[in-house]
Design a protein around this motif. Structure first.
Motif, PDB file in Angstrom:
ATOM      1  N   ASN A   5       0.814  -1.211   0.000  1.00 29.92           N
ATOM      2  CA  ASN A   5       0.000   0.000   0.000  1.00 29.92           C
ATOM      3  C   ASN A   5       0.854   1.270   0.000  1.00 29.92           C
ATOM      4  O   ASN A   5       0.326   2.372   0.101  1.00 29.92           O
ATOM      5  CB  ASN A   5      -0.923   0.027   1.220  1.00 29.92           C
ATOM      6  N   ALA A   6       2.170   1.114  -0.099  1.00 26.09           N
ATOM      7  CA  ALA A   6       3.052   2.269   0.006  1.00 26.09           C
ATOM      8  C   ALA A   6       2.802   3.262  -1.123  1.00 26.09           C
ATOM      9  O   ALA A   6       2.733   4.477  -0.895  1.00 26.09           O
ATOM     10  CB  ALA A   6       4.512   1.817  -0.002  1.00 26.09           C
ATOM     11  N   LEU A   7       2.654   2.764  -2.355  1.00 23.09           N
ATOM     12  CA  LEU A   7       2.438   3.656  -3.490  1.00 23.09           C
ATOM     13  C   LEU A   7       1.092   4.350  -3.371  1.00 23.09           C
ATOM     14  O   LEU A   7       0.965   5.546  -3.658  1.00 23.09           O
ATOM     15  CB  LEU A   7       2.510   2.852  -4.796  1.00 23.09           C
ATOM     16  N   PHE A   8       0.081   3.607  -2.920  1.00 18.71           N
ATOM     17  CA  PHE A   8      -1.245   4.217  -2.718  1.00 18.71           C
ATOM     18  C   PHE A   8      -1.160   5.313  -1.659  1.00 18.71           C
ATOM     19  O   PHE A   8      -1.746   6.390  -1.818  1.00 18.71           O
ATOM     20  CB  PHE A   8      -2.250   3.149  -2.291  1.00 18.71           C
ATOM     21  N   SER A   9      -0.426   5.064  -0.577  1.00 19.15           N
ATOM     22  CA  SER A   9      -0.281   6.063   0.487  1.00 19.15           C
ATOM     23  C   SER A   9       0.420   7.313  -0.039  1.00 19.15           C
ATOM     24  O   SER A   9       0.092   8.433   0.353  1.00 19.15           O
ATOM     25  CB  SER A   9       0.500   5.464   1.660  1.00 19.15           C
ATOM     26  N   GLN A  10       1.395   7.101  -0.935  1.00 14.97           N
ATOM     27  CA  GLN A  10       2.094   8.245  -1.530  1.00 14.97           C
ATOM     28  C   GLN A  10       1.125   9.099  -2.342  1.00 14.97           C
ATOM     29  O   GLN A  10       1.092  10.331  -2.209  1.00 14.97           O
ATOM     30  CB  GLN A  10       3.226   7.741  -2.422  1.00 14.97           C
ATOM     31  N   TYR A  11       0.315   8.435  -3.185  1.00 14.56           N
ATOM     32  CA  TYR A  11      -0.684   9.175  -3.964  1.00 14.56           C
ATOM     33  C   TYR A  11      -1.692   9.864  -3.038  1.00 14.56           C
ATOM     34  O   TYR A  11      -2.157  10.980  -3.299  1.00 14.56           O
ATOM     35  CB  TYR A  11      -1.425   8.229  -4.909  1.00 14.56           C
ATOM     36  N   GLU A  12      -2.042   9.163  -1.944  1.00 15.36           N
ATOM     37  CA  GLU A  12      -2.997   9.712  -0.994  1.00 15.36           C
ATOM     38  C   GLU A  12      -2.477  11.007  -0.381  1.00 15.36           C
ATOM     39  O   GLU A  12      -3.203  11.999  -0.269  1.00 15.36           O
ATOM     40  CB  GLU A  12      -3.270   8.673   0.089  1.00 15.36           C
ATOM     41  N   ALA A  62      -5.465   0.764  -6.341  1.00 19.36           N
ATOM     42  CA  ALA A  62      -6.415   0.044  -5.486  1.00 19.36           C
ATOM     43  C   ALA A  62      -6.899  -1.234  -6.159  1.00 19.36           C
ATOM     44  O   ALA A  62      -7.166  -2.240  -5.497  1.00 19.36           O
ATOM     45  CB  ALA A  62      -7.601   0.946  -5.146  1.00 19.36           C
ATOM     46  N   ARG A  63      -7.040  -1.202  -7.474  1.00 23.29           N
ATOM     47  CA  ARG A  63      -7.526  -2.378  -8.205  1.00 23.29           C
ATOM     48  C   ARG A  63      -6.445  -3.438  -8.400  1.00 23.29           C
ATOM     49  O   ARG A  63      -6.758  -4.581  -8.753  1.00 23.29           O
ATOM     50  CB  ARG A  63      -8.072  -1.960  -9.574  1.00 23.29           C
ATOM     51  N   SER A  64      -5.175  -3.057  -8.171  1.00 23.18           N
ATOM     52  CA  SER A  64      -4.080  -3.990  -8.449  1.00 23.18           C
ATOM     53  C   SER A  64      -3.668  -4.812  -7.227  1.00 23.18           C
ATOM     54  O   SER A  64      -2.878  -5.746  -7.358  1.00 23.18           O
ATOM     55  CB  SER A  64      -2.858  -3.208  -8.959  1.00 23.18           C
ATOM     56  N   VAL A  65      -4.201  -4.476  -6.034  1.00 20.88           N
ATOM     57  CA  VAL A  65      -3.808  -5.206  -4.832  1.00 20.88           C
ATOM     58  C   VAL A  65      -4.758  -6.363  -4.582  1.00 20.88           C
ATOM     59  O   VAL A  65      -5.716  -6.568  -5.324  1.00 20.88           O
ATOM     60  CB  VAL A  65      -3.777  -4.254  -3.608  1.00 20.88           C
ATOM     61  N   ALA A  66      -4.492  -7.106  -3.520  1.00 19.76           N
ATOM     62  CA  ALA A  66      -5.317  -8.269  -3.178  1.00 19.76           C
ATOM     63  C   ALA A  66      -6.754  -7.826  -2.882  1.00 19.76           C
ATOM     64  O   ALA A  66      -6.984  -6.717  -2.393  1.00 19.76           O
ATOM     65  CB  ALA A  66      -4.743  -8.992  -1.961  1.00 19.76           C
ATOM     66  N   PRO A  67      -7.749  -8.702  -3.181  1.00 14.61           N
ATOM     67  CA  PRO A  67      -9.159  -8.321  -3.007  1.00 14.61           C
ATOM     68  C   PRO A  67      -9.504  -7.854  -1.611  1.00 14.61           C
ATOM     69  O   PRO A  67     -10.305  -6.941  -1.436  1.00 14.61           O
ATOM     70  CB  PRO A  67      -9.908  -9.612  -3.370  1.00 14.61           C
ATOM     71  N   GLU A  68      -8.897  -8.476  -0.574  1.00 16.46           N
ATOM     72  CA  GLU A  68      -9.251  -8.091   0.791  1.00 16.46           C
ATOM     73  C   GLU A  68      -8.799  -6.676   1.119  1.00 16.46           C
ATOM     74  O   GLU A  68      -9.383  -6.019   1.985  1.00 16.46           O
ATOM     75  CB  GLU A  68      -8.669  -9.095   1.794  1.00 16.46           C
ATOM     76  N   ARG A  69      -7.747  -6.192   0.431  1.00 17.89           N
ATOM     77  CA  ARG A  69      -7.295  -4.819   0.652  1.00 17.89           C
ATOM     78  C   ARG A  69      -7.901  -3.877  -0.379  1.00 17.89           C
ATOM     79  O   ARG A  69      -8.049  -2.686  -0.124  1.00 17.89           O
ATOM     80  CB  ARG A  69      -5.770  -4.757   0.565  1.00 17.89           C
ATOM     81  N   SER A  70      -8.226  -4.403  -1.542  1.00 18.72           N
ATOM     82  CA  SER A  70      -8.739  -3.560  -2.628  1.00 18.72           C
ATOM     83  C   SER A  70     -10.023  -2.857  -2.225  1.00 18.72           C
ATOM     84  O   SER A  70     -10.224  -1.682  -2.532  1.00 18.72           O
ATOM     85  CB  SER A  70      -8.968  -4.416  -3.874  1.00 18.72           C
ATOM     86  N   ARG A  71     -10.914  -3.570  -1.528  1.00 20.71           N
ATOM     87  CA  ARG A  71     -12.204  -2.975  -1.178  1.00 20.71           C
ATOM     88  C   ARG A  71     -12.017  -1.744  -0.294  1.00 20.71           C
ATOM     89  O   ARG A  71     -12.651  -0.709  -0.514  1.00 20.71           O
ATOM     90  CB  ARG A  71     -13.063  -4.011  -0.466  1.00 20.71           C
ATOM     91  N   ASN A  72     -11.141  -1.826   0.693  1.00 18.44           N
ATOM     92  CA  ASN A  72     -10.900  -0.700   1.597  1.00 18.44           C
ATOM     93  C   ASN A  72     -10.299   0.487   0.843  1.00 18.44           C
ATOM     94  O   ASN A  72     -10.694   1.639   1.036  1.00 18.44           O
ATOM     95  CB  ASN A  72      -9.964  -1.147   2.729  1.00 18.44           C
TER      96      ASN A  72
END
Length: 222
Positions: A5-12, A62-72
């Protein structure tokens, strides 16, 4: 990366900074007029396009990570999209207000900066008070709707409980009927068996009597 989730956090973080900057520029534009105001709003246009691109990157991540994390993560993306839509709406209102101010100044022939005058400050205070009153009215309406919804939900739960009791009672009644039918079936089966036994005995007695009669007739005939 170790953290998926590091890249997502950076974009966030980038979006949060950009959103704060956009909001600040819109507020600053409300204190300006003329070319300065239009220039500041144009800067906001550019920032909003950049923020939109950041959200698109967040959505892809968000769509590229595992389903259990993707939803959040996708829920977060929805929140950021809603935030950006609100900023766009604020920009549209700021532009509309700018046009109204410029038209009013042109009609009145004012050469002074209206936003810096005491009248402008008074208008902003009145506008803020009106918005506060509207928010309070919406809050009261929301509370009323919530109370009505809670009352309706309570009634529905009570009805469901009553229906559940009726269903349980009906089920017990059916079970009792099944037991009675089973008992009746057993009684009828026993009666049929007894009748068959009696019929066989009767046939045996008749056969015995016929045999006896035949023998008596035979010996008399001799």
């Amino acid at each position: 990366m170790d953290d998926p989730n590091a890249l997502f956090s950076q974009y966030e973080n980038e979006y949060c900074n950009k959103s704060t900057d956009i909001s600040r520029k819109i507020n600053t534009a409300s204190t300006l007029s003329g070319d300065a105001r239009r220039k500041k709003l144009s800067e906001v246009d550019v920032d909003i396009r950049e923020a939109d691109n950041i959200i698109k990157k967040m959505d892809m991540e968000a769509r590229s990570v595992a389903p259990e994390r993707s939803r959040n993560l996708q829920n977060k993306v929805k929140e950021y999209k809603a935030d950006l839509a609100s900023l766009k709406e604020q920009l549209t209102k700021a532009r509309s207000t700018a046009g109204d101010f410029e038209s009013a100044r042109a009609e009145l022939g004012l050469g002074m900066d209206y936003a810096s005058s005491s009248q402008a400050q008074r208008d902003r205070m009145l506008s803020g008070t009106a918005k506060l009153e509207q928010s309070n009215e919406r809050l009261q309406t929301g509370k009323k709707l919530l109370a009505e919804t809670e009352e309706l939900g309570t009634g529905i739960l009570a009805n469901l409980a009553a229906q559940r009791e009726t269903i349980i009672h009906s089920r017990d009644t059916l079970h009792g009927a099944d037991d009675n039918i089973s008992k009746a079936r057993k009684i009828l089966s026993n009666m049929s068996r007894v009748m068959l036994q009696n019929k066989l005995i009767l046939i045996g007695v008749i056969a015995f009597l016929l045999t006896a009669i035949i023998l008596i007739i035979y010996f008399k005939a001799k």
